[in-house]
Design a protein around this motif. Structure first.
Motif, PDB file in Angstrom:
ATOM      1  N   GLN A 144     -14.983   7.950  -0.891  1.00  0.00           N
ATOM      2  CA  GLN A 144     -16.377   7.081  -0.677  1.00  0.00           C
ATOM      3  C   GLN A 144     -16.588   6.376   0.632  1.00  0.00           C
ATOM      4  OE1 GLN A 144     -15.731   3.930  -3.599  1.00  0.00           O
ATOM      5  NE2 GLN A 144     -15.375   5.311  -5.279  1.00  0.00           N
ATOM      6  N   THR A 145     -15.729   6.692   1.486  1.00  0.00           N
ATOM      7  CA  THR A 145     -15.774   6.198   3.104  1.00  0.00           C
ATOM      8  C   THR A 145     -17.006   7.010   3.845  1.00  0.00           C
ATOM      9  OG1 THR A 145     -14.050   7.651   4.085  1.00  0.00           O
ATOM     10  CG2 THR A 145     -13.445   5.577   3.135  1.00  0.00           C
ATOM     11  N   GLU A 146     -17.571   6.473   4.548  1.00  0.00           N
ATOM     12  CA  GLU A 146     -19.023   6.987   5.172  1.00  0.00           C
ATOM     13  C   GLU A 146     -18.699   7.000   6.575  1.00  0.00           C
ATOM     14  OE1 GLU A 146     -22.371   6.422   1.698  1.00  0.00           O
ATOM     15  OE2 GLU A 146     -22.823   6.239   3.898  1.00  0.00           O
ATOM     16  N   HIS A 150     -14.295  -6.468  -1.664  1.00  0.00           N
ATOM     17  CA  HIS A 150     -12.472  -6.774  -1.247  1.00  0.00           C
ATOM     18  C   HIS A 150     -11.880  -5.605  -1.256  1.00  0.00           C
ATOM     19  CE1 HIS A 150     -13.810 -10.668  -0.510  1.00  0.00           C
ATOM     20  NE2 HIS A 150     -14.194 -10.947  -1.815  1.00  0.00           N
ATOM     21  N   ALA A 151     -12.350  -4.421  -1.670  1.00  0.00           N
ATOM     22  CA  ALA A 151     -11.527  -3.306  -1.330  1.00  0.00           C
ATOM     23  C   ALA A 151     -11.150  -2.860  -0.131  1.00  0.00           C
ATOM     24  CB  ALA A 151     -12.220  -2.011  -2.299  1.00  0.00           C
ATOM     25  N   VAL A 152     -10.075  -2.191   0.133  1.00  0.00           N
ATOM     26  CA  VAL A 152      -9.728  -2.119   1.725  1.00  0.00           C
ATOM     27  C   VAL A 152      -9.653  -0.767   1.992  1.00  0.00           C
ATOM     28  CG1 VAL A 152      -8.239  -2.451   3.402  1.00  0.00           C
ATOM     29  CG2 VAL A 152      -8.369  -4.186   1.471  1.00  0.00           C
ATOM     30  N   VAL A 208     -10.052   1.705  -1.030  1.00  0.00           N
ATOM     31  CA  VAL A 208     -11.333   2.320  -1.188  1.00  0.00           C
ATOM     32  C   VAL A 208     -11.015   3.535  -1.169  1.00  0.00           C
ATOM     33  CG1 VAL A 208     -13.525   2.933   0.043  1.00  0.00           C
ATOM     34  CG2 VAL A 208     -12.759   0.742   0.145  1.00  0.00           C
ATOM     35  N   PRO A 209     -11.229   4.757  -2.262  1.00  0.00           N
ATOM     36  CA  PRO A 209     -11.047   6.063  -2.333  1.00  0.00           C
ATOM     37  C   PRO A 209     -11.619   6.717  -1.005  1.00  0.00           C
ATOM     38  CG  PRO A 209     -11.951   5.258  -4.435  1.00  0.00           C
ATOM     39  CD  PRO A 209     -12.072   4.318  -3.480  1.00  0.00           C
ATOM     40  N   ILE A 234       0.910  -1.286  -0.116  1.00  0.00           N
ATOM     41  CA  ILE A 234       0.013   0.036   0.028  1.00  0.00           C
ATOM     42  C   ILE A 234       0.834   1.192   0.214  1.00  0.00           C
ATOM     43  CG2 ILE A 234      -1.937   1.196   1.502  1.00  0.00           C
ATOM     44  CD1 ILE A 234      -2.466  -1.327   2.435  1.00  0.00           C
ATOM     45  N   ALA A 235       0.913   2.163  -0.966  1.00  0.00           N
ATOM     46  CA  ALA A 235       1.518   3.350  -1.179  1.00  0.00           C
ATOM     47  C   ALA A 235       0.995   4.299  -0.067  1.00  0.00           C
ATOM     48  CB  ALA A 235       1.165   3.898  -2.574  1.00  0.00           C
ATOM     49  N   THR A 236       2.026   5.220   0.555  1.00  0.00           N
ATOM     50  CA  THR A 236       1.663   6.069   1.471  1.00  0.00           C
ATOM     51  C   THR A 236       0.871   7.246   0.978  1.00  0.00           C
ATOM     52  OG1 THR A 236       3.885   7.072   0.916  1.00  0.00           O
ATOM     53  CG2 THR A 236       3.729   5.603   2.991  1.00  0.00           C
TER      54      THR A 236
END
Ligand code: NAP
Ligand code: HSE
Length: 452
Positions: A364-366, A277-279, A360-361, A237-239
């Motif tokens: 889009q997080t809630e 399965h997106a994180v 997950v962008p 995972i890129a910083t």
């Protein structure tokens, strides 16, 4: 002493001399010194517990300033400022990197792997930023790298996720994984300390990074979250893909207001797998219900709540920083490193197992939110802000504008809005519009209200 015990004791003593693994210790600050002392205090015990197989002798110690007074317990000739003299010493079989930073640490770790010397490190910044290259070298040279101390200090969370939960699909990990910021928040809340004084205390206690900016801007915790997520989901995972907000903007009024609503403020790491399965990986000051187990994690303590499909909920709690707890993790890794040498380099470290994965962008997080605005106090301010939120269809569950008791007529005030659950991206758009209002004086400060 019974004869059998005496014979066993003699055998152990012989093992110490004949089989002790030579260690090259890079760094003898808070953690490095803790490792030396723990080995000195518990070396014989470790040897007994490992059936006489594991003992360690420190051969060389890398420091920056050779003239600095060191503890007299350790011979002056062990110390050097030449990193190659430590890593390349033929008597050094295991390299322990505890200098911090990412440049020299990278050179030390990669040279050790090239020489097929197992590495133990507590350097989360190094692994989060350059883990891809380092793990590739580890694979190439079939030489493990161990990093229990890199996440949550003395809590064995790396081993747990990597080994104990290997049979689980990890659905989520939520944690308080920076001791310094947690300590600061608690001291601000309970002792009424200002931010700088609380940070000063954390530095004196050996909790903070050499550059404490990383603690307060959330990046130390973010590095750890990246390692946990990589471990659980297997891809690098890129910083730059991780959303990170630190605690610099937290004010005592936020902590007080959270308290009145039944919450505590925590710098929370949220790692969660979605249905596709997106994180999701993010770090942000958050309101946590005071009834949740994470709400009672105070001071330098850390906790990680893991949800696995087989194990269900499990919570790991302990000291997340400081000399002895961190040394405990390093020494445990040393024993694994020694075992890997005895097993002819059987791989017991960790490698990501796939190249690609999806994050997950952040837009889009809630969650629900607490937003603090610095506004010019004039009639209609609440209505103006509320109108923009309505335009974006973001629901308001409450507003509050605390009066400064020392200056009730003050022209500038902090105004708080509690907002219903909505996508973060939508909130950002609304806040950009609100920032353009004449009555708003600064960028709004956002806290997540987490439903855990
Ligand atoms: P520290 O107290 O600042 O110690 C750093 C040590 O490395 C010192 O001995 C220093 O030498 C040496 N060093 C630094 N730069 C060097 C260079 N360029 N060349 C040679 N030697 C150099 O740091 P720490 O708190 O022990 O942390 C070490 C690592 O452990 C970091 O990666 C940190 O993130 C990690 N960690 C720390 C904690 C904690 O609670 N402190 C917990 C978990 C993980 P001098 O002694 O001569 O200055
Ligand atoms: N500075 C870090 C913290 C050390 O405060 O959590 C432990 O990684």
């Amino acid at each position: 002493m019974p004869q059998s015990c005496q014979i066993r004791g003699e055998l152990l003593a012989r093992c110490v001399n004949e089989n002790a693994y030579g260690i090259g210790l890079a760094g003898c600050g808070t953690v490095g010194m803790g490792v030396l002392r723990t080995l000195k205090r518990n070396g014989a015990l470790i040897q007994q517990r490992t059936g006489g197989m594991q003992s360690f002798v420190v051969k060389r110690i890398l420091v920056r300033d050779a003239a600095k007074p060191r503890s007299e317990e350790f011979a002056a000739e062990l110390f050097t400022t030449d990193w190659r003299a430590v890593v390349e010493d033929p008597e050094v079989k295991i390299v322990v990197e505890l200098i911090g930073g990412t440049d020299l640490a990278f050179a030390i770790v990669t040279r050790a792997l090239e020489l097929k010397k197992p590495v133990v490190t507590g350097n989360k910044a190094l692994l989060a930023e350059r883990g891809r290259e380092i793990f590739a070298l580890s694979l190439k040279y079939n030489t493990p790298i161990f990093f229990e101390a890199a996440v949550a200090g003395g809590i064995p969370i790396i081993k747990t996720v990597r080994e104990s939960f290997v049979g689980n699909r990890i659905h989520a990990m939520t944690g308080i994984i920076n001791g310094t910021s947690n300590y600061i928040l608690q001291r601000m809340s309970e002792a009424g300390l200002d931010f700088q004084s609380a940070l000063g205390e954390a530095q004196k206690l050996g909790y903070a990074e050499a550059d404490p900016t990383l603690d307060v801007n959330g990046w130390d915790a973010a590095h750890k979250a990246i390692l946990l997520a990589t471990l659980a989901y297997g891809f690098p995972i890129a910083t730059e893909d991780v959303h990170v907000v630190g605690i610099q903007q937290v004010k005592p009024m936020d902590i007080e207001f959270a308290k009145q609503l039944g919450y505590v403020v925590k710098l929370l790491a949220v790692i969660r797998e979605h249905k596709d399965h997106a994180v999701e990986v993010r770090l942000q000051p958050s309101f946590v219900s005071r009834n949740h187990i994470l709400a009672s994690v105070n001071g330098v303590f850390n906790a990680v709540a893991v949800h696995g499909d087989a194990v269900g909920d499990a919570v790991f709690y302990g000291r997340g920083a400081g000399q002895d707890p961190t040394a405990s993790a390093v020494v445990a890794d040393l024993v694994d490193a020694g075992a890997s040498l005895a097993d002819d380099l059987v791989h017991r470290g960790f490698l990501p197992w796939r190249e690609e994965g999806k994050l997950v962008p952040i837009e889009q997080t809630e969650t629900a939110y607490y937003v603090r605005f610095d506004v010019t106090d004039r009639p209609g301010v609440i209505a103006e802000i509320a109108q923009v939120l309505a335009d974006f269809k973001i629901g308001i569950s409450g507003t509050h504008s605390p009066v400064n008791p020392e200056d009730p007529e003050a022209a500038f005030v902090d105004m708080v809005f509690l907002l219903h659950r909505c996508p973060y991206g939508l909130l950002q758009q609304a806040l950009q519009r609100i920032e353009d209002l004449d009555c708003v004086n600064a960028q709004p400060v956002v806290f997540r209200i987490e439903q855990l």
